[in-house]
Design an enzyme around this catalytic site. Structure first.
Site, short mmCIF file in Angstrom:
data_model
loop_
_atom_site.label_atom_id
_atom_site.label_comp_id
_atom_site.label_asym_id
_atom_site.label_seq_id
_atom_site.Cartn_x
_atom_site.Cartn_y
_atom_site.Cartn_z
N HIS A 88 1.04 -1.20 0.08
CA HIS A 88 -0.11 0.12 -0.05
C HIS A 88 0.99 1.25 0.15
O HIS A 88 2.07 0.94 0.01
CB HIS A 88 -0.90 0.10 1.13
N HIS A 90 1.15 3.98 2.15
CA HIS A 90 1.39 4.79 3.28
C HIS A 90 3.03 5.12 3.27
O HIS A 90 3.53 4.43 2.77
CB HIS A 90 1.07 4.01 4.83
N ASP A 92 5.30 5.23 5.07
CA ASP A 92 6.58 4.27 5.71
C ASP A 92 6.73 2.94 4.82
O ASP A 92 7.73 2.20 5.13
CB ASP A 92 6.28 3.82 7.27
N HIS A 93 5.95 2.90 3.65
CA HIS A 93 6.41 1.74 2.73
C HIS A 93 6.62 2.03 1.59
O HIS A 93 6.95 1.09 0.64
CB HIS A 93 4.92 0.90 2.91
N HIS A 165 -6.83 -2.56 5.86
CA HIS A 165 -6.15 -1.69 6.57
C HIS A 165 -6.52 -0.24 6.26
O HIS A 165 -6.40 0.50 5.37
CB HIS A 165 -4.54 -1.58 6.00
N ASP A 237 0.57 -3.91 5.87
CA ASP A 237 -0.35 -3.70 7.28
C ASP A 237 -1.71 -4.18 7.08
O ASP A 237 -2.44 -3.80 6.08
CB ASP A 237 -0.36 -2.11 7.24
N HIS A 295 6.84 -5.15 11.83
CA HIS A 295 6.38 -3.77 11.87
C HIS A 295 5.74 -3.33 13.49
O HIS A 295 4.53 -3.16 13.53
CB HIS A 295 5.12 -3.92 10.91
ZN LIG Z 1 -0.03 1.51 6.52
ZN LIG Z 2 3.23 0.49 7.91
#
Ligand SMILES: [Zn+2]
Ligand SMILES: [Zn+2]
Length: 334
Positions: A88, A90, A92-93, A165, A237, A295
């Site tokens: 996905h 977000h 942090d990915h 998520h 996530d 994570h």
């Molecule tokens: Zn996420």
């Molecule tokens: Zn994350």
């Protein structure tokens, strides 16, 4: 020595025979290397999300949080990878892909880089391509995948599955190896007078061989029934969900997020994440062999051992608490 051989060896002499057979019959390695195990932001101990899957020398990357390229250098993961899958978008990915692509361009890369992700990938990754002024030296191929849309390769497939998520169009991925050839019997091969060498490989590939004395030996005499390939599921996530259970049913390894411990179960619901216990329940329901937790919220950054304990309370298989650089071999089942 790779994991396949380790599982096959029962005595020193057997080990010798296997080593001899392995020279002609490739033993296929498969390992997961965690490049970042922190949720949302990096900490002193952990970087943000990325998982490398290395199969037979080929590297597949799953997610690319900020600083992933440096983690790759640190932990010896090749930049010569062809595929990067996003769970996905977000931050942090995904943010790390900008720097990683710049470095690849500085290195003069010309081979295409294939980026895969759920719906929205094209728009998001186009921005990453444009960011930083200089043009890339290699073609970027972005493909949006729907859950269930298989990416087929010669020996395996990558299969995205829907996860739950925060309303994001997030997916997890399963690597599914195709069935592999049956086990070759080196003892019987010697007994039948098939000389150790390329003929062994030929027989293992299913072809008959004709010996110098004119006898023809059929492959089926020396090679057993096909054996199932390995399966590795990576959730990205997610809340614990039935789609993960379905996708990872009977998997050899499930890499499941475990952002929180029991004491923050409510926060896990609010933020669309899982507790370690919930990851354990998914692993139990799916009947996987090994669960790898990753994570983690920053509060567990130094010591996430309690998360492992909480998962073990409901899952009786092997549980690993991820840390940056950790490598888990995925052996064939005997
Ligand atoms: Zn996420
Ligand atoms: Zn994350």
């Amino acid at each position: 020595m790779n994991a396949t051989q380790i599982t096959c060896i029962t005595s020193a002499s057997r080990a010798g025979k296997w080593r001899a057979a392995a020279r002609y019959i490739p033993a296929m390695s498969l390992a997961v290397r965690l490049l970042g195990t922190s949720a949302s932001r990096p900490t002193v101990e952990r970087n943000v999300a990325s998982v490398a899957l290395v199969r037979e020398g080929e590297t597949l990357l799953f997610d690319c949080g900020e600083g992933t390229q440096r983690q790759m250098m640190r932990y010896g993961v090749s930049f010569a990878l062809g595929d990067l899958f996003f769970t996905h978008f977000h931050a942090d990915h995904v943010i790390g892909v900008i720097g990683l692509m710049r470095t690849m361009a500085l290195q003069g890369r010309t081979e295409p880089l294939r980026l895969w992700g759920p719906r929205g990938a094209s728009r998001m990754l186009k921005r990453a391509e444009d960011f930083g002024m200089d043009r890339l030296t290699f073609p970027l191929e972005v493909t949006e995948l729907e859950p269930g849309q298989r990416v087929e390769r010669a020996d395996y497939a990558i299969v995205p599955f829907a996860v739950d998520h925060r309303g994001a169009r997030a997916v997890g991925y399963v690597l599914e190896e195709k069935d592999r050839k049956g086990r070759f019997n080196p003892d019987l091969a010697r007994e039948l007078g098939v000389p150790e060498g390329p003929l062994w490989g030929q027989i293992h590939r299913g072809l008959p061989v004709t010996l110098e004395d004119g006898r023809t030996i059929e492959s089926s005499r020396l090679v057993g029934a096909p054996r199932p390939g390995r399966r590795v599921a990576i959730t990205g996530d997610t809340r614990p969900c039935a789609t993960t259970v379905d996708a990872s049913r009977g998997a050899d390894l499930l890499v499941h997020e475990a952002t929180f411990g029991n004491e923050e179960a409510e926060r896990a619901v609010e933020t669309g994440h899982s507790t370690a216990r919930e990851a354990g329940l998914v692993a139990r329901d799916a009947g996987v062999t090994t669960l790898l937790l990753t994570h983690f919220s920053a509060r567990y950054s130094r010591d996430a051992a309690e998360l492992g304990q909480e998962a073990r309370e409901c899952f009786s298989g092997t549980v690993y608490v991820g840390r940056d650089g950790m490598e888990i071999d995925v052996p064939f089942r005997v």
